[in-house]
Scaffold this active site. Structure first.
Site, PDB file in Angstrom:
ATOM      1  N   ASP A  11       0.880  -1.174   0.000  1.00 24.54           N
ATOM      2  CA  ASP A  11       0.000   0.000   0.000  1.00 24.54           C
ATOM      3  C   ASP A  11       0.919   1.227   0.000  1.00 24.54           C
ATOM      4  O   ASP A  11       2.140   1.112  -0.200  1.00 24.54           O
ATOM      5  CB  ASP A  11      -0.997  -0.044   1.174  1.00 24.54           C
ATOM      6  CG  ASP A  11      -0.359   0.211   2.529  1.00 24.54           C
ATOM      7  OD1 ASP A  11       0.892   0.327   2.608  1.00 24.54           O
ATOM      8  OD2 ASP A  11      -1.096   0.311   3.526  1.00 24.54           O
ATOM      9  N   CYS A  68       3.343  -2.975   3.960  1.00 28.75           N
ATOM     10  CA  CYS A  68       2.430  -1.888   4.322  1.00 28.75           C
ATOM     11  C   CYS A  68       3.091  -1.141   5.480  1.00 28.75           C
ATOM     12  O   CYS A  68       4.302  -1.278   5.688  1.00 28.75           O
ATOM     13  CB  CYS A  68       1.020  -2.380   4.643  1.00 28.75           C
ATOM     14  SG  CYS A  68       0.849  -3.450   6.091  1.00 28.75           S
ATOM     15  N   THR A  70       2.877  -1.456   8.767  1.00 29.03           N
ATOM     16  CA  THR A  70       3.394  -2.378   9.779  1.00 29.03           C
ATOM     17  C   THR A  70       3.691  -3.768   9.221  1.00 29.03           C
ATOM     18  O   THR A  70       4.442  -4.526   9.845  1.00 29.03           O
ATOM     19  CB  THR A  70       2.348  -2.580  10.890  1.00 29.03           C
ATOM     20  OG1 THR A  70       1.144  -3.064  10.266  1.00 29.03           O
ATOM     21  CG2 THR A  70       2.071  -1.285  11.643  1.00 29.03           C
ATOM     22  N   HIS A 101      10.452 -23.550   9.586  1.00 25.93           N
ATOM     23  CA  HIS A 101       9.459 -24.250  10.406  1.00 25.93           C
ATOM     24  C   HIS A 101       8.040 -24.145   9.861  1.00 25.93           C
ATOM     25  O   HIS A 101       7.258 -25.084   9.983  1.00 25.93           O
ATOM     26  CB  HIS A 101       9.453 -23.684  11.831  1.00 25.93           C
ATOM     27  CG  HIS A 101      10.663 -24.079  12.627  1.00 25.93           C
ATOM     28  ND1 HIS A 101      10.742 -23.918  13.993  1.00 25.93           N
ATOM     29  CD2 HIS A 101      11.843 -24.618  12.240  1.00 25.93           C
ATOM     30  CE1 HIS A 101      11.931 -24.341  14.419  1.00 25.93           C
ATOM     31  NE2 HIS A 101      12.613 -24.762  13.368  1.00 25.93           N
ATOM     32  N   HIS A 136       7.859 -30.628  11.158  1.00 25.21           N
ATOM     33  CA  HIS A 136       7.202 -29.373  10.765  1.00 25.21           C
ATOM     34  C   HIS A 136       6.175 -29.604   9.666  1.00 25.21           C
ATOM     35  O   HIS A 136       5.184 -28.885   9.576  1.00 25.21           O
ATOM     36  CB  HIS A 136       8.245 -28.341  10.336  1.00 25.21           C
ATOM     37  CG  HIS A 136       9.237 -28.044  11.415  1.00 25.21           C
ATOM     38  ND1 HIS A 136       8.874 -27.446  12.603  1.00 25.21           N
ATOM     39  CD2 HIS A 136      10.567 -28.303  11.503  1.00 25.21           C
ATOM     40  CE1 HIS A 136       9.945 -27.340  13.371  1.00 25.21           C
ATOM     41  NE2 HIS A 136      10.980 -27.857  12.732  1.00 25.21           N
TER      42      HIS A 136
END
Ligand code: RB5
Length: 148
Positions: A11, A68, A70, A101, A136
């Site tokens: 964004d 973005c 965060t 993982h 995993h």
């Protein structure tokens, strides 16, 4: 690893870093598809998370990189698409573990709180690390079974 197909998107909060990352990946020989956004003009991050996630789900890209403010909104939106395992990563160690993982296929980054050099290291670590499989594999299969 230069032949990997990478879908990128952002964004407005991640635009500058997305542009830099796309350029650097292209220079390294990756096949980069940029799904926008095209500028720092305000947009809604799900509109850019969706096409990146869908490209991976369709098999048209190997990995996605979403930026973005965060990285959190991009992670939440991308994870709504079936087949996507998006991890919001702010350290090189977590980039490694998200691949090793969790077999993450999308990394989401903060364009506002993490500096470009650290994000570039995160991207490189993410793209070069293989999924460990083994125990995993079972855990990731259980995540994917939650999609229904
Ligand atoms: C946009 O202002 C901001 O909310 C967005 O870039 C992102 O940080 C959302 O998670």
């Amino acid at each position: 690893m230069g032949s990997l197909r990478i879908a990128v998107g952002s964004d407005h909060g991640g635009f500058e870093q997305k542009e830099q990352i796309a350029k650097r990946l292209t220079a390294e020989g990756y096949e980069v598809t940029d799904f926008g956004c095209p500028s720092t003009e305000s947009v809604d991050y799900p509109d850019y998370a969706a096409p990146v996630a869908q490209a991976i789900a369709r098999g048209d890209a190997d990995f996605g990189i979403l930026v973005c403010g965060t990285g959190i909104g991009m992670m939440l939106a991308a994870n709504k698409v079936k087949g996507i395992r998006a991890a919001n990563v702010t350290s090189v160690e977590f980039a490694h573990l998200a691949r090793e993982h969790n077999n993450a296929n999308v990394v989401t980054l903060s364009g506002r709180f993490v500096d470009p050099e650290l994000n570039w290291q995160i991207v490189q670590e993410f793209l070069k690390t293989e999924f460990a499989g083994g125990r995993h594999e079972r855990r990731v299969a259980k995540i994917m079974a939650l999609e229904g």
